[in-house]
Design a protein around this motif. Structure first.
Motif, short mmCIF file in Angstrom:
data_model
loop_
_atom_site.label_atom_id
_atom_site.label_comp_id
_atom_site.label_asym_id
_atom_site.label_seq_id
_atom_site.Cartn_x
_atom_site.Cartn_y
_atom_site.Cartn_z
N PRO A 113 40.17 3.89 2.47
CA PRO A 113 39.66 3.01 1.81
C PRO A 113 40.05 1.65 1.50
O PRO A 113 41.71 1.71 1.47
CB PRO A 113 38.55 4.02 0.54
CG PRO A 113 39.77 4.97 0.64
CD PRO A 113 40.03 5.12 1.82
N ARG A 115 38.60 -2.40 -0.07
CA ARG A 115 38.29 -3.30 -1.30
C ARG A 115 38.65 -4.55 -0.64
O ARG A 115 39.51 -5.00 -0.30
CB ARG A 115 38.60 -2.65 -2.55
CG ARG A 115 36.99 -3.05 -3.48
CD ARG A 115 37.44 -2.19 -4.79
NE ARG A 115 36.58 -3.51 -5.74
CZ ARG A 115 35.88 -3.14 -6.50
NH1 ARG A 115 34.76 -1.59 -6.37
NH2 ARG A 115 35.85 -3.28 -7.68
N ASN A 116 37.18 -5.43 -0.37
CA ASN A 116 37.24 -6.76 -0.91
C ASN A 116 37.55 -7.40 0.21
O ASN A 116 39.11 -8.41 0.51
CB ASN A 116 37.85 -7.79 -2.08
CG ASN A 116 36.45 -7.54 -3.03
OD1 ASN A 116 35.56 -7.08 -3.09
ND2 ASN A 116 36.85 -7.20 -3.94
N GLU A 164 35.14 5.36 -1.94
CA GLU A 164 34.89 4.20 -2.28
C GLU A 164 35.94 3.84 -3.33
O GLU A 164 35.63 4.60 -4.85
CB GLU A 164 33.26 3.97 -3.13
CG GLU A 164 32.42 4.36 -1.45
CD GLU A 164 32.67 3.45 -0.57
OE1 GLU A 164 33.20 2.28 -0.53
OE2 GLU A 164 32.64 3.58 0.70
N ARG A 167 38.04 0.22 -8.19
CA ARG A 167 39.05 -1.37 -8.65
C ARG A 167 39.90 -2.18 -7.32
O ARG A 167 39.60 -1.11 -6.12
CB ARG A 167 39.55 -1.49 -9.71
CG ARG A 167 40.62 -0.33 -9.44
CD ARG A 167 41.41 0.13 -10.87
NE ARG A 167 40.88 1.13 -11.98
CZ ARG A 167 40.39 2.29 -11.44
NH1 ARG A 167 40.93 2.86 -10.89
NH2 ARG A 167 39.84 2.24 -12.54
N ASP A 168 39.99 -3.08 -7.34
CA ASP A 168 41.12 -3.67 -5.88
C ASP A 168 42.07 -2.73 -6.12
O ASP A 168 42.25 -2.58 -6.67
CB ASP A 168 41.01 -5.90 -6.85
CG ASP A 168 39.74 -6.33 -5.94
OD1 ASP A 168 38.68 -5.20 -5.63
OD2 ASP A 168 39.17 -7.15 -6.34
#
Length: 447
Positions: A113, A115-116, A164, A167-168
């Motif tokens: 996973p 993120r951003n 998922e 948080r970052d």
């Protein structure tokens, strides 16, 4: 620090219970250590504690009560600093970089996973800031007394590919057994060997640590101290085939003193230089006085000094390892009992840090069934950590996120206790409080 859990692979304690006020320059004498251990074991004479002390002059002392000093113990999450030490050694020789994405070392079919646009890197895993949860949600052990034994690599890959991040990456310190287990797995894949062989080759063999292993030789197995739960029953040893880097090692107090001495080594030895990198502060670890290096936690002290430490716990063992780089002293505590070890370790390193009071004796009482029914439901203690309370027969059971189910026993209409660990639950009309390791963690009832 982060909340402790009911089945513990790592007991990450809060900041010091008492302020540090200029610690003595020497560690306590053996007689003082023995008094502390005798008091801690006063109600459990069939279990033991072994303490190792590394004095500033390099002298090593071992004090044992209840078991011979050479006994082998599961050290649980102290394994994490060995995993981080392997990482530092591999960085030092160019095998990997701290900012390598962990996904580059896994099969192409695994979707780690992100993120951003930010990938999880090796340093994110080592500093407990990857965003991965403490344990994977698809960990459903067939045997709650050996909860990691049947968790497979395939299950870990499945979890990673579907998870998922909430948080970052790098945003928050959040203790994760999964994260450091993944780190050890990825480094072993990169090296083309097993995790155990990687640790042996990179750390144990160079330091001549012959009493530390996952797979014990017949001679070491004969010296393995049996683990005990909070009621004093002998419990099975833990096996962690997939998440070995998070907590699979077994060791002795003497061998762990060798490891602490290596971490305090100021020579130009390549391994000593790599080990020093593991206790360089890299980010906040949940409080104003705590930071984290590569797995090691660093407790700030007045005057600019600090205590570098980690602890561990499996079903029947607790452990602590810590050292003071300024005073050049270290302490190891290992026990085959489900009792506190951290406070002993901190207190021996600095006597102004108080020992915890002995656990009080709990007496079970009968409670009306209608009151028990009132407590059934799900409680949120943190976004990723819930406790589900169920009614089975005449009693209540609790099950924490990704952990086995345990019975709880009433000592009043609102206060309950566990027997497998030293933990208590207080119920209110719309919530509960988990009392464990000196922390009181509230949870609101959500259903």
């Amino acid at each position: 620090m982060r909340p402790s859990r009911l089945v513990l692979l790592a007991l990450t304690v809060a900041a010091a219970a008492a302020p540090l006020r200029g610690a003595a320059q020497t560690l306590p004498p053996d007689s003082a250590v023995r008094r502390i251990l005798n008091e801690r074991l006063s109600s459990t004479p069939f279990r033991g504690i072994v303490v190792g002390l590394l004095d500033a002059d390099g002298r090593r002392r071992v004090v044992a009560v209840g078991v011979p000093a050479d006994r082998v113990f599961e050290i649980g999450s102290i394994t994490k600093v060995f995993t981080a030490s392997v990482l530092a050694a591999m960085v030092a020789d160019g095998s990997v970089r701290l900012d390598d994405a962990v996904g580059t070392f896994l099969p192409a079919t695994v979707r780690v996973p992100a993120r951003n646009g930010r990938q999880i890197t090796l340093v994110d895993l080592a500093t407990q800031s990857s965003g991965l949860p403490r344990l994977p949600s698809n960990m459903t052990p067939r045997d709650s007394t050996n909860p990691y034994a049947d968790y497979s690599v395939e299950q870990m890959y499945t979890f990673l590919s579907s998870y998922e991040l909430p948080r970052d990456v790098g945003e928050t310190y959040e203790y994760s057994n999964l994260g450091v287990g993944l780190l050890g797995h990825a480094l072993a894949l990169k090296a083309g060997t097993s995790y155990e062989e990687l640790v042996r080759r990179r750390i144990l063999a160079p330091l001549a640590m012959r009493e530390t292993a996952i797979t014990l030789s017949p001679a070491l197995r004969a010296r393995l101290a049996p683990g005990h739960d909070a009621e004093g029953h002998v419990v099975p040893n833990w096996d962690l085939p997939t998440l070995a880097g998070a907590g699979a090692l077994r060791s002795t107090a003497a061998d762990l003193l060798t490891f602490l001495a290596a971490n305090l080594d100021s020579s130009a030895n390549p391994l000593a230089r790599a080990l020093r990198q593991t206790h360089v502060s890299r980010r906040s670890a949940g409080s104003a006085t705590m930071t984290i290096g590569l797995a090691w936690h660093i407790l700030a002290r007045p005057g600019g000094a600090s205590i570098v430490w980690h602890n561990g716990g499996t079903g029947g063992y607790r452990s602590f390892a810590g050292f003071d780089e300024v005073r050049r002293v270290g302490v190891v505590v290992v026990t085959n009992a489900n009792i506190g070890a951290d406070d002993i370790g901190f207190h021996l390193l600095d006597t102004s840090m108080l020992l915890q009071p002995l656990p009080r004796i709990h007496t079970e009482v009968a409670v009306d069934s209608q009151i028990l029914d009132r407590y059934v439901g799900e409680y949120e203690l943190a976004p990723t950590f819930h406790i589900v309370v169920t009614r089975e027969g005449a009693g209540l059971f609790i099950q924490a996120t990704a952990q086995p189910k345990f019975p709880i026993f009433a000592e009043s209409e609102t206060e309950f206790f566990l027997k497998v660990v030293d933990a208590q639950i207080t119920f209110s009309r719309d919530g509960l409080i988990l009392h464990q390791n000196g922390q009181n963690l509230p949870g609101r009832k959500i259903r």
